[in-house]
Write a protein that holds these residues in place. Structure first.
Motif, PDB file in Angstrom:
ATOM      1  N   GLY A 115     -10.776  -2.996  -3.595  1.00  0.00           N
ATOM      2  CA  GLY A 115     -11.167  -1.901  -4.637  1.00  0.00           C
ATOM      3  C   GLY A 115     -10.790  -0.523  -3.833  1.00  0.00           C
ATOM      4  O   GLY A 115     -11.307   0.535  -4.504  1.00  0.00           O
ATOM      5  N   PHE A 116     -10.450  -0.467  -2.603  1.00  0.00           N
ATOM      6  CA  PHE A 116     -10.240   0.722  -2.120  1.00  0.00           C
ATOM      7  C   PHE A 116      -8.737   1.149  -1.949  1.00  0.00           C
ATOM      8  O   PHE A 116      -7.873   0.868  -0.785  1.00  0.00           O
ATOM      9  N   ILE A 117      -8.144   1.552  -3.170  1.00  0.00           N
ATOM     10  CA  ILE A 117      -6.857   1.509  -3.259  1.00  0.00           C
ATOM     11  C   ILE A 117      -5.939   2.697  -2.411  1.00  0.00           C
ATOM     12  O   ILE A 117      -6.273   3.791  -2.299  1.00  0.00           O
ATOM     13  N   VAL A 118      -4.903   2.369  -1.711  1.00  0.00           N
ATOM     14  CA  VAL A 118      -4.144   2.819  -0.732  1.00  0.00           C
ATOM     15  C   VAL A 118      -3.195   3.827  -1.759  1.00  0.00           C
ATOM     16  O   VAL A 118      -3.090   4.680  -1.379  1.00  0.00           O
ATOM     17  N   ALA A 119      -2.609   3.247  -2.598  1.00  0.00           N
ATOM     18  CA  ALA A 119      -1.707   3.840  -3.354  1.00  0.00           C
ATOM     19  C   ALA A 119      -1.817   3.262  -4.730  1.00  0.00           C
ATOM     20  O   ALA A 119      -1.555   1.890  -5.039  1.00  0.00           O
ATOM     21  N   LYS A 120      -1.641   3.787  -5.928  1.00  0.00           N
ATOM     22  CA  LYS A 120      -1.628   3.323  -7.407  1.00  0.00           C
ATOM     23  C   LYS A 120      -0.142   2.749  -7.485  1.00  0.00           C
ATOM     24  O   LYS A 120      -0.081   1.562  -8.469  1.00  0.00           O
ATOM     25  N   SER A 121       0.609   3.377  -6.862  1.00  0.00           N
ATOM     26  CA  SER A 121       1.966   2.759  -7.139  1.00  0.00           C
ATOM     27  C   SER A 121       2.960   2.853  -5.759  1.00  0.00           C
ATOM     28  O   SER A 121       2.608   3.933  -5.275  1.00  0.00           O
ATOM     29  N   GLY A 122       4.127   2.065  -5.610  1.00  0.00           N
ATOM     30  CA  GLY A 122       5.049   2.509  -4.534  1.00  0.00           C
ATOM     31  C   GLY A 122       4.474   2.121  -3.308  1.00  0.00           C
ATOM     32  O   GLY A 122       3.624   1.056  -3.172  1.00  0.00           O
TER      33      GLY A 122
END
Length: 161
Positions: free
Chosen positions: A56-63
């Motif tokens: 749940g500690f998102i590095v990037a939402k996309s790409g």
């Protein structure tokens, strides 16, 4: 030697035997060995990004850096996600450096198997998804295995699960 001591020895022996394979069975249970910081490029960075994204500690939402597109590059997005993780888990310092304090916190989640001191037949399993299979023999009392503090399996003598 009483029955409870014998059961503890059997269980501890089984845990020691299975211990080396548990980390392999945990999908995100990579054991971290290196300090990681902004600018690092290596495979442990990719595992850290997977760990952060999965928890749940998102590095990037996309790409690059997003779930299933993790990279070997420790950039600002990885650092920011790591700072959030450290603050949430009260890891000091919370500065985005993956050093001994953070590494030990993450690695312990995959090595937490113990007998409860309050009951004679309780095993706490790692806080991750994995599969254990096999047979329990030589027990004369039921054994309860707690999973993530919300599910349990009881194995009675002469029974398989």
């Amino acid at each position: 030697m009483n029955k409870i001591s014998l059961i503890r020895i059997i269980i501890l022996s089984s845990i020691l035997f299975l211990g080396s394979s548990l980390n392999m069975a945990v999908a995100s249970g990579f054991v971290f060995n290196k300090n990681l910081a902004l600018g690092n490029v290596n495979s442990e960075v990719k595992e850290l990004q997977k760990y952060l994204n999965t928890n749940g500690f998102i590095v990037a939402k996309s790409g690059p850096g997003s779930k299933n597109k993790e990279t070997n590059n420790f950039g600002p997005a990885t650092k920011n996600a790591l700072v959030k993780f450290q603050k949430t888990n009260k890891i000091i310092p919370s500065n985005g450096y993956f050093g001994p304090a953070t590494r030990n916190f993450v690695n312990k989640k995959f090595n937490k198997i113990e007998l409860s001191p309050n009951t004679n037949n309780l095993i706490k399993t790692p806080e991750a998804n994995f599969t254990i299979s096999g047979a329990v023999t030589g027990i004369t009392l039921p054994i309860t295995i707690f999973i993530n503090n919300n599910e349990d399996i009881t194995i009675n003598p002469g029974e398989s699960s």
